[in-house]
Design a protein around this motif. Structure first.
Motif, mmCIF file in Angstrom:
data_model
loop_
_atom_site.group_PDB
_atom_site.id
_atom_site.type_symbol
_atom_site.label_atom_id
_atom_site.label_comp_id
_atom_site.label_asym_id
_atom_site.label_seq_id
_atom_site.Cartn_x
_atom_site.Cartn_y
_atom_site.Cartn_z
ATOM 1 N N GLU A 129 -12.007 -44.268 -51.324
ATOM 2 C CA GLU A 129 -11.586 -42.901 -51.639
ATOM 3 C C GLU A 129 -11.752 -42.039 -50.404
ATOM 4 O OE1 GLU A 129 -12.777 -41.043 -55.210
ATOM 5 O OE2 GLU A 129 -12.909 -42.942 -56.298
ATOM 6 N N LEU A 130 -10.822 -41.134 -50.235
ATOM 7 C CA LEU A 130 -10.887 -40.219 -49.093
ATOM 8 C C LEU A 130 -12.025 -39.232 -49.280
ATOM 9 C CD1 LEU A 130 -7.099 -39.360 -48.685
ATOM 10 C CD2 LEU A 130 -8.449 -40.885 -47.253
ATOM 11 N N THR A 131 -12.689 -38.927 -48.188
ATOM 12 C CA THR A 131 -13.701 -37.876 -48.239
ATOM 13 C C THR A 131 -12.992 -36.530 -48.270
ATOM 14 O OG1 THR A 131 -13.854 -37.610 -45.840
ATOM 15 C CG2 THR A 131 -15.287 -39.281 -46.857
ATOM 16 N N ASN A 132 -13.727 -35.524 -48.628
ATOM 17 C CA ASN A 132 -13.161 -34.179 -48.646
ATOM 18 C C ASN A 132 -12.680 -33.784 -47.247
ATOM 19 O OD1 ASN A 132 -12.597 -32.012 -50.476
ATOM 20 N ND2 ASN A 132 -14.033 -30.788 -49.272
ATOM 21 N N GLN A 133 -13.465 -34.135 -46.224
ATOM 22 C CA GLN A 133 -13.084 -33.796 -44.854
ATOM 23 C C GLN A 133 -11.797 -34.522 -44.441
ATOM 24 O OE1 GLN A 133 -14.413 -31.363 -42.828
ATOM 25 N NE2 GLN A 133 -12.528 -31.810 -41.717
ATOM 26 N N GLU A 134 -11.647 -35.767 -44.866
ATOM 27 C CA GLU A 134 -10.414 -36.505 -44.561
ATOM 28 C C GLU A 134 -9.207 -35.832 -45.219
ATOM 29 O OE1 GLU A 134 -11.907 -41.101 -43.959
ATOM 30 O OE2 GLU A 134 -11.862 -40.285 -46.000
ATOM 31 N N LYS A 135 -9.394 -35.380 -46.448
ATOM 32 C CA LYS A 135 -8.319 -34.660 -47.137
ATOM 33 C C LYS A 135 -7.976 -33.370 -46.402
ATOM 34 C CE LYS A 135 -9.536 -36.454 -51.692
ATOM 35 N NZ LYS A 135 -10.052 -36.116 -53.033
ATOM 36 N N ILE A 136 -8.997 -32.649 -45.969
ATOM 37 C CA ILE A 136 -8.783 -31.405 -45.213
ATOM 38 C C ILE A 136 -8.028 -31.707 -43.925
ATOM 39 C CG2 ILE A 136 -9.977 -29.627 -43.855
ATOM 40 C CD1 ILE A 136 -12.130 -29.615 -46.117
ATOM 41 N N LEU A 166 -1.727 -24.167 -47.875
ATOM 42 C CA LEU A 166 -2.870 -23.289 -47.626
ATOM 43 C C LEU A 166 -3.692 -23.097 -48.906
ATOM 44 C CD1 LEU A 166 -1.238 -20.672 -45.237
ATOM 45 C CD2 LEU A 166 -3.072 -22.296 -44.662
ATOM 46 N N ALA A 167 -3.011 -23.052 -50.050
ATOM 47 C CA ALA A 167 -3.737 -22.945 -51.318
ATOM 48 C C ALA A 167 -4.534 -24.224 -51.570
ATOM 49 C CB ALA A 167 -2.746 -22.706 -52.458
ATOM 50 N N GLU A 168 -3.941 -25.375 -51.281
ATOM 51 C CA GLU A 168 -4.642 -26.646 -51.442
ATOM 52 C C GLU A 168 -5.848 -26.713 -50.499
ATOM 53 O OE1 GLU A 168 -5.612 -30.428 -52.823
ATOM 54 O OE2 GLU A 168 -4.265 -28.931 -53.660
ATOM 55 N N LEU A 169 -5.648 -26.278 -49.265
ATOM 56 C CA LEU A 169 -6.731 -26.275 -48.285
ATOM 57 C C LEU A 169 -7.879 -25.390 -48.749
ATOM 58 C CD1 LEU A 169 -7.672 -27.240 -45.494
ATOM 59 C CD2 LEU A 169 -6.505 -25.256 -44.521
ATOM 60 N N SER A 170 -7.536 -24.244 -49.298
ATOM 61 C CA SER A 170 -8.549 -23.328 -49.804
ATOM 62 C C SER A 170 -9.384 -23.982 -50.904
ATOM 63 C CB SER A 170 -7.874 -22.061 -50.334
ATOM 64 O OG SER A 170 -8.820 -21.161 -50.833
ATOM 65 N N GLU A 171 -8.730 -24.724 -51.784
ATOM 66 C CA GLU A 171 -9.449 -25.425 -52.850
ATOM 67 C C GLU A 171 -10.370 -26.504 -52.287
ATOM 68 O OE1 GLU A 171 -7.142 -26.883 -56.134
ATOM 69 O OE2 GLU A 171 -5.861 -25.086 -56.134
ATOM 70 N N LEU A 172 -9.885 -27.205 -51.280
ATOM 71 C CA LEU A 172 -10.700 -28.276 -50.672
ATOM 72 C C LEU A 172 -11.905 -27.720 -49.934
ATOM 73 C CD1 LEU A 172 -7.863 -30.581 -49.288
ATOM 74 C CD2 LEU A 172 -9.459 -31.134 -51.144
ATOM 75 N N GLN A 173 -11.768 -26.524 -49.414
ATOM 76 C CA GLN A 173 -12.854 -25.920 -48.642
ATOM 77 C C GLN A 173 -13.837 -25.160 -49.509
ATOM 78 O OE1 GLN A 173 -10.463 -23.754 -45.802
ATOM 79 N NE2 GLN A 173 -10.708 -25.349 -44.255
ATOM 80 N N ALA A 174 -13.509 -24.995 -50.779
ATOM 81 C CA ALA A 174 -14.384 -24.234 -51.694
ATOM 82 C C ALA A 174 -15.637 -25.008 -52.050
ATOM 83 C CB ALA A 174 -13.621 -23.858 -52.960
#
Length: 72
Positions: A4-11, A64-72
């Motif tokens: 599974e991808l890490t959150n940072q990899e997704k970002i 950008l909305a997806e990125l915001s969710e990943l960074q929350a």
């Protein structure tokens, strides 16, 4: 084995997509500028380029909305 991808990899992936869209937006903006500078600008081409630019901007907004969710 499942990976599974890490959150940072997704970002990082989202950021790469955003960078690609920035390239596209800049490229389209230059194309509009070139078409407007022509001796006889083709208004249909300009309208098409502007429509493509609007689509790129909509995609950027979604990412950008997806990125915001990943960074929350």
């Amino acid at each position: 084995m499942t990976y599974e991808l890490t959150n940072q990899e997704k970002i990082d992936i989202v950021n790469q997509h955003l960078k690609n869209l920035e390239y596209s937006a800049f490229n389209l903006s230059l194309s509009v500028l070139e078409e407007q500078a022509a001796a006889t600008p083709n208004t249909e081409n300009i309208a098409s380029l502007n429509a493509q630019l609007s689509e790129v901007n909509a995609k950027k907004t979604a990412l950008l909305a997806e990125l915001s969710e990943l960074q929350a």
